[in-house]
Design an enzyme around this catalytic site. Structure first.
Site, PDB file in Angstrom:
ATOM      1  N   TYR A 114      38.942  24.267  50.963  1.00  0.00           N
ATOM      2  CA  TYR A 114      38.155  25.231  51.737  1.00  0.00           C
ATOM      3  C   TYR A 114      36.737  24.694  51.975  1.00  0.00           C
ATOM      4  CZ  TYR A 114      35.773  29.729  52.649  1.00  0.00           C
ATOM      5  OH  TYR A 114      35.032  30.744  53.181  1.00  0.00           O
ATOM      6  N   LYS A 174      34.961  23.508  55.444  1.00  0.00           N
ATOM      7  CA  LYS A 174      33.746  24.187  55.908  1.00  0.00           C
ATOM      8  C   LYS A 174      32.626  23.172  56.162  1.00  0.00           C
ATOM      9  CE  LYS A 174      34.896  28.523  56.279  1.00  0.00           C
ATOM     10  NZ  LYS A 174      34.918  29.180  57.598  1.00  0.00           N
ATOM     11  N   ILE A 187      31.277  37.902  49.963  1.00  0.00           N
ATOM     12  CA  ILE A 187      30.977  39.117  50.728  1.00  0.00           C
ATOM     13  C   ILE A 187      31.641  40.320  50.053  1.00  0.00           C
ATOM     14  CG2 ILE A 187      31.166  40.296  52.959  1.00  0.00           C
ATOM     15  CD1 ILE A 187      31.186  37.577  54.301  1.00  0.00           C
TER      16      ILE A 187
HETATM   17  N1  SER Z   1      34.293  34.304  49.421  1.00  0.00           N
HETATM   18  C1  SER Z   1      34.717  32.941  49.639  1.00  0.00           C
HETATM   19  C2  SER Z   1      35.692  32.517  48.630  1.00  0.00           C
HETATM   20  O1  SER Z   1      35.609  33.000  47.523  1.00  0.00           O
HETATM   21  C3  SER Z   1      33.529  32.040  49.636  1.00  0.00           C
HETATM   22  O2  SER Z   1      33.165  31.759  50.930  1.00  0.00           O
HETATM   23  O3  SER Z   1      36.492  31.692  48.892  1.00  0.00           O
END
Ligand code: SER
Length: 321
Positions: A142, A146, A172
């Site tokens: 991930y 990104k 978030i």
């Molecule tokens: N909230 C995301 C995650 O935990 C972080 O960008 O993967």
């Protein structure tokens, strides 16, 4: 009038961003791109919806043509924890998906919003008040997608004079849709257990401090950045933004002020290693300087608001004053 296609509209952010944008730009000017199935209820149905698979150029292109779109907000992503279970899928959705959007943006001259994440940072990054420009060696697929995404998006900005913008969101916290497959998901899940009076088992250690943001501030970051004066922007994508940081124990204690019998135990799993590789707090001064970023929500106010909203959703009563 601006016509916006939101890809990944049924996810944690899209579920709230679509209604938020519809209030600003008009209901029919914001198209909710869903995948894989059309939701049967909820606010997305109040305006146009279209099936969009971000990994297929034709799928995105047909929605762009059908609605005469001029801005794409690409929220489709496989988050950190799911990405470690299926790195190949994370590459397809996060990287190929972004590339597809950028190529179509180049062809149709579209503006783009695309969020990055604190997951770009890794174990070698300074953890406290992590600066905008730091050592960036992510250890998750991930995070890798990104960061590569930030580089390629900025490349399109300067090579093709495209208007692509984005932030690096921390975890978030939101009351509408659940996050799916992230490392910071515990900070949403715990509220449901607390309000229902059930014990919660947290998959991170109690002292794992991470930067977070409340959804209203995350939504504000999108709109403020997209409305910012282009001539003031240098980075365009990957702006550090943050609101507050806390540990699972601090969140437990704050919720316990209102739900005294909350029980939490801690059983770290594979997500601990991911969390340990991320910053504890973020320096977002570049976003503040270039486009006036400033969060409104504090940790304490977020906890109260989440409890009220989750209680309402679950049909429970709670007193926070
Ligand atoms: N909230 C995301 C995650 O935990 C972080 O960008 O993967």
């Amino acid at each position: 009038m601006t016509r916006i296609l939101v890809i990944g509209a049924t996810g944690q952010v899209g579920t709230e961003l679509v209604p938020f944008l519809r209030k600003i730009y008009g209901r029919d000017n914001v198209i909710a791109g869903y995948y894989p199935v059309k939701p049967e209820k909820g606010p997305l149905l109040e305006g146009p919806m279209e099936y969009v698979d971000v990994t297929k150029v034709e799928s995105i292109e047909s929605a762009i043509k059908k609605y005469n779109v001029d801005e794409v907000y690409n929220l489709a992503a496989i988050l950190s924890a799911t990405g470690e279970k299926n790195p190949q899928l994370a590459w397809q959705v996060n990287m190929v998906g972004l590339y597809n959007v950028l190529e179509l943006a180049r062809e149709y001259r579209l503006r783009v919003f695309w969020p990055s994440s604190i997951a770009v940072f890794g174990p070698t990054t300074p953890k406290i008040k992590t600066p905008q420009h730091a050592v960036i060696e992510p250890i998750t697929m991930y995070g890798i997608t990104k960061y590569a995404g930030e580089l390629i998006a900025r490349y399109y900005v300067y090579k093709y004079d495209l208007d692509v913008r984005g932030v690096r969101w921390p975890g978030i916290i939101s009351s509408e849709a659940l996050p799916g497959g992230g490392t910071t998901d515990y900070a949403v899940e715990i509220f449901y257990y607390a309000v229902e009076g059930k014990p919660y088992t947290c998959y991170l250690r109690e002292d794992t401090e991470l930067p977070m943001i409340y959804m209203p501030d995350a939504l504000k970051s999108v709109v403020d950045l997209m409305k910012a004066d282009k001539s003031k922007l240098k980075l365009f994508v990957g702006y550090n933004v943050a609101a507050f940081s806390f540990t699972p124990k601090q969140l437990e204690e704050e919720i316990r002020k209102y739900i005294p019998n909350l029980k939490v135990d801690y059983k770290p799993d594979f997500r601990q290693k991911i969390a340990d590789s991320w910053p504890r707090s973020i320096d977002d001064s570049v976003a503040r300087e270039e486009w006036g970023w400033k969060p409104d929500w504090t940790f304490e106010a977020m906890v109260k608001d989440m409890l009220v909203k989750i209680a309402r959703k679950l049909g429970r009563e709670i007193h926070v004053d």
